[in-house]
Motif scaffolding. Structure first.
Motif, PDB file in Angstrom:
ATOM      1  N   SER A  41      14.682 -16.892   6.195  1.00 16.02           N
ATOM      2  CA  SER A  41      14.344 -16.226   7.441  1.00 16.02           C
ATOM      3  C   SER A  41      12.843 -16.310   7.727  1.00 16.02           C
ATOM      4  O   SER A  41      12.432 -16.615   8.849  1.00 16.02           O
ATOM      5  CB  SER A  41      14.789 -14.763   7.402  1.00 16.02           C
ATOM      6  OG  SER A  41      14.441 -14.097   8.599  1.00 16.02           O
ATOM      7  N   TYR A  42      12.035 -16.068   6.709  1.00 22.16           N
ATOM      8  CA  TYR A  42      10.592 -16.100   6.952  1.00 22.16           C
ATOM      9  C   TYR A  42      10.138 -17.503   7.344  1.00 22.16           C
ATOM     10  O   TYR A  42       9.391 -17.668   8.320  1.00 22.16           O
ATOM     11  CB  TYR A  42       9.782 -15.641   5.730  1.00 22.16           C
ATOM     12  CG  TYR A  42       8.306 -15.833   6.006  1.00 22.16           C
ATOM     13  CD1 TYR A  42       7.613 -14.930   6.822  1.00 22.16           C
ATOM     14  CD2 TYR A  42       7.629 -16.960   5.548  1.00 22.16           C
ATOM     15  CE1 TYR A  42       6.285 -15.148   7.159  1.00 22.16           C
ATOM     16  CE2 TYR A  42       6.300 -17.182   5.866  1.00 22.16           C
ATOM     17  CZ  TYR A  42       5.632 -16.272   6.676  1.00 22.16           C
ATOM     18  OH  TYR A  42       4.319 -16.502   7.020  1.00 22.16           O
ATOM     19  N   HIS A  96      11.094 -18.310  10.886  1.00 22.24           N
ATOM     20  CA  HIS A  96      10.298 -17.602  11.889  1.00 22.24           C
ATOM     21  C   HIS A  96       8.863 -18.115  11.939  1.00 22.24           C
ATOM     22  O   HIS A  96       8.249 -18.138  13.020  1.00 22.24           O
ATOM     23  CB  HIS A  96      10.326 -16.102  11.621  1.00 22.24           C
ATOM     24  CG  HIS A  96      11.586 -15.441  12.079  1.00 22.24           C
ATOM     25  ND1 HIS A  96      12.707 -15.362  11.281  1.00 22.24           N
ATOM     26  CD2 HIS A  96      11.928 -14.866  13.258  1.00 22.24           C
ATOM     27  CE1 HIS A  96      13.678 -14.756  11.964  1.00 22.24           C
ATOM     28  NE2 HIS A  96      13.235 -14.446  13.151  1.00 22.24           N
ATOM     29  N   ARG A 103      17.826  -8.550   6.842  1.00 23.30           N
ATOM     30  CA  ARG A 103      17.770  -7.083   6.918  1.00 23.30           C
ATOM     31  C   ARG A 103      18.845  -6.457   6.024  1.00 23.30           C
ATOM     32  O   ARG A 103      18.605  -5.454   5.362  1.00 23.30           O
ATOM     33  CB  ARG A 103      17.967  -6.619   8.368  1.00 23.30           C
ATOM     34  CG  ARG A 103      16.746  -6.775   9.253  1.00 23.30           C
ATOM     35  CD  ARG A 103      16.889  -5.938  10.521  1.00 23.30           C
ATOM     36  NE  ARG A 103      18.095  -6.262  11.263  1.00 23.30           N
ATOM     37  CZ  ARG A 103      18.145  -7.172  12.230  1.00 23.30           C
ATOM     38  NH1 ARG A 103      17.052  -7.841  12.560  1.00 23.30           N
ATOM     39  NH2 ARG A 103      19.273  -7.414  12.869  1.00 23.30           N
ATOM     40  N   ARG A 127      18.546 -17.792  14.630  1.00 23.19           N
ATOM     41  CA  ARG A 127      17.536 -16.744  14.451  1.00 23.19           C
ATOM     42  C   ARG A 127      18.201 -15.397  14.185  1.00 23.19           C
ATOM     43  O   ARG A 127      17.795 -14.652  13.284  1.00 23.19           O
ATOM     44  CB  ARG A 127      16.651 -16.675  15.698  1.00 23.19           C
ATOM     45  CG  ARG A 127      15.501 -15.708  15.598  1.00 23.19           C
ATOM     46  CD  ARG A 127      14.475 -15.957  16.678  1.00 23.19           C
ATOM     47  NE  ARG A 127      14.990 -15.729  18.013  1.00 23.19           N
ATOM     48  CZ  ARG A 127      15.243 -16.688  18.904  1.00 23.19           C
ATOM     49  NH1 ARG A 127      15.038 -17.949  18.596  1.00 23.19           N
ATOM     50  NH2 ARG A 127      15.710 -16.395  20.103  1.00 23.19           N
ATOM     51  N   SER A 128      19.242 -15.089  14.951  1.00 33.14           N
ATOM     52  CA  SER A 128      19.934 -13.803  14.790  1.00 33.14           C
ATOM     53  C   SER A 128      20.621 -13.704  13.439  1.00 33.14           C
ATOM     54  O   SER A 128      20.594 -12.648  12.791  1.00 33.14           O
ATOM     55  CB  SER A 128      20.961 -13.611  15.912  1.00 33.14           C
ATOM     56  OG  SER A 128      20.327 -13.603  17.172  1.00 33.14           O
ATOM     57  N   GLU A 188      17.962 -13.142  10.720  1.00 38.75           N
ATOM     58  CA  GLU A 188      17.404 -11.794  10.793  1.00 38.75           C
ATOM     59  C   GLU A 188      18.400 -10.770  10.258  1.00 38.75           C
ATOM     60  O   GLU A 188      18.032  -9.858   9.501  1.00 38.75           O
ATOM     61  CB  GLU A 188      17.032 -11.461  12.240  1.00 38.75           C
ATOM     62  CG  GLU A 188      15.806 -12.208  12.744  1.00 38.75           C
ATOM     63  CD  GLU A 188      15.542 -11.950  14.223  1.00 38.75           C
ATOM     64  OE1 GLU A 188      16.416 -11.337  14.883  1.00 38.75           O
ATOM     65  OE2 GLU A 188      14.486 -12.367  14.715  1.00 38.75           O
ATOM     66  N   LYS A 189      19.655 -10.912  10.645  1.00 36.02           N
ATOM     67  CA  LYS A 189      20.685  -9.971  10.217  1.00 36.02           C
ATOM     68  C   LYS A 189      20.874 -10.011   8.709  1.00 36.02           C
ATOM     69  O   LYS A 189      20.932  -8.965   8.042  1.00 36.02           O
ATOM     70  CB  LYS A 189      22.003 -10.301  10.926  1.00 36.02           C
ATOM     71  CG  LYS A 189      23.149  -9.372  10.562  1.00 36.02           C
ATOM     72  CD  LYS A 189      24.420  -9.765  11.317  1.00 36.02           C
ATOM     73  CE  LYS A 189      25.588  -8.871  10.923  1.00 36.02           C
ATOM     74  NZ  LYS A 189      26.829  -9.263  11.646  1.00 36.02           N
ATOM     75  N   ARG A 199       7.190  -9.663   3.216  1.00 38.34           N
ATOM     76  CA  ARG A 199       7.081  -8.594   4.221  1.00 38.34           C
ATOM     77  C   ARG A 199       5.652  -8.490   4.750  1.00 38.34           C
ATOM     78  O   ARG A 199       5.438  -8.278   5.949  1.00 38.34           O
ATOM     79  CB  ARG A 199       7.541  -7.264   3.630  1.00 38.34           C
ATOM     80  CG  ARG A 199       9.043  -7.090   3.573  1.00 38.34           C
ATOM     81  CD  ARG A 199       9.445  -5.615   3.446  1.00 38.34           C
ATOM     82  NE  ARG A 199       8.925  -5.033   2.222  1.00 38.34           N
ATOM     83  CZ  ARG A 199       9.579  -5.028   1.064  1.00 38.34           C
ATOM     84  NH1 ARG A 199      10.771  -5.605   0.983  1.00 38.34           N
ATOM     85  NH2 ARG A 199       9.063  -4.452  -0.004  1.00 38.34           N
ATOM     86  N   GLN A 223       5.153 -11.490   6.967  1.00 38.87           N
ATOM     87  CA  GLN A 223       5.941 -11.346   8.188  1.00 38.87           C
ATOM     88  C   GLN A 223       5.236 -10.449   9.204  1.00 38.87           C
ATOM     89  O   GLN A 223       5.298 -10.680  10.414  1.00 38.87           O
ATOM     90  CB  GLN A 223       7.313 -10.767   7.849  1.00 38.87           C
ATOM     91  CG  GLN A 223       8.288 -10.761   9.014  1.00 38.87           C
ATOM     92  CD  GLN A 223       9.461 -11.690   8.786  1.00 38.87           C
ATOM     93  OE1 GLN A 223       9.823 -11.982   7.660  1.00 38.87           O
ATOM     94  NE2 GLN A 223      10.058 -12.154   9.860  1.00 38.87           N
TER      95      GLN A 223
END
Length: 347
Positions: free
Chosen positions: A312-313, A316, A301, A293-294, A297-298, A15, A18
């Protein structure tokens, strides 16, 4: 509770990392500069790059050096995460890191096919990473002058087998060698995922990679039919040998459709064609990036204490470097900011 505790430390670390990633608004700000040195000076002031770039003189950096520094940041951040990871989390990171090894192998093979001497300096972004996380001998590989020498230098490594199979074909092209590595990597992920993961982690990995592989297969099928008129047998040979939401009979029907237009109609009946009504064969590549990407991210989260957060990290971070590389290139050639953003958003 056990899973939360095992992910709590690394989740906090990620986090924090990010929060330092370059945003689209920041990229738009950077595109206002008219020289790469000004862009480099701006990057030096951002939280993501201020510490590692502090001693660099932006006025002496050319575009190629900036791109290498950006690329190196991927591997530096990977190593930071690896240090915080548990033994279970490192299993995923070890699997994920194969993509970086394949990237280097492709760069070296490109030089061999182009009959160029491979400059070891070009591999500087990778060296520290490879020292820590890879069994590949970069010095031995960079010393090779032919593909035969290159493949022989890989004996004892997992990549030897897929490349040596291509080596037996006299007409093998660089594309064939690259595809062999990709297919090996994708097959490995699909094969070992149930051994490495369970529960929610297995579900997330299966979804993220399953959709990715489906979309890559669709992209290749449509490109092959639209631009190269490839025979079905040749298309089948180059597909990722696994299925997620695409059924085998759907793939067969699309591949063997008589015309490109007919294959488009068949695509509309698939899971992806029904779920995403605006999706067509023409915009698959752009949509692939958006969907991956979506999805990441989903999932990250929804469950921040899971393997999705790691994936995810890293996705990105790589995405950031790709976009910044395009931005630097656009600044170098004087592309207008609005036009540059179109290229960047399509990445």
């Amino acid at each position: 509770m056990g899973k939360l505790l095992s992910y709590s430390g690394i989740s906090t670390k990620i986090r924090a990392m990010q929060s330092k990633l370059i945003t689209e608004d920041q990229i738009q700000e950077m595109l206002q500069f008219t020289s790469t040195s000004h862009a480099a000076a701006w990057l030096k002031r951002t939280p993501e790059y201020s510490k590692t770039w502090a001693s660099l003189d932006e006025n002496s950096l050319h575009r190629g050096q900036i791109e290498k520094l950006l690329k190196a940041s991927i591997f530096n951040n990977f190593s930071k995460i690896y240090q915080f990871a548990s033994s279970e989390q490192r299993k995923f990171l070890d699997l994920y890191s194969r993509r970086y090894e394949i990237r280097v192998l492709k760069e070296l093979m490109t030089n061999l096919f182009d009959h160029r001497d491979t400059d070891p300096v070009d591999l500087s972004p990778y060296r520290e990473f490879f020292r820590r996380h890879s069994n590949l001998d970069l010095d031995a590989l960079t010393a090779c002058k032919t593909m035969d020498e290159f493949i022989n230098a890989l004996k004892g490594n997992e990549f030897y087998s897929p490349l040596s199979q291509i080596q037996n074909h006299d007409t093998a092209l660089l594309f064939d060698y690259g595809m062999a590595l990709d297919l090996y990597y994708f097959s490995l992920i699909w094969k070992v995922r149930r051994k490495l993961f369970s529960g929610k982690d297995l579900e997330q990995i299966t979804k993220a990679y399953g959709e990715k592989f489906d979309m890559l297969n669709l992209q290749f099928i449509f490109r092959s039919k639209r631009y190269f008129s490839m025979a079905p047998a040749d298309i089948y040979a180059l597909l990722i040998p696994m299925n997620y939401k695409l059924k085998k009979e759907e793939i067969r029907a699309i591949v063997e459709a008589a015309t490109y237009e007919e294959s488009q109609q068949l695509f509309r009946r698939t899971y992806y064609g029904k779920k995403y009504e605006h999706l067509s064969a023409h915009n698959l590549e752009e949509f692939y990036n958006y969907m991956l990407r979506s999805t990441l991210e989903k999932e990250a989260r929804r469950d921040p204490y899971s393997v999705a957060m790691l994936y995810s990290y890293m996705y990105h971070k790589e995405h950031e470097v790709n976009r910044l590389t395009i931005a630097i290139e656009c600044i170098r050639y004087g592309v207008a900011p609005d036009e540059a953003m179109q290229y960047i958003r399509n990445n």
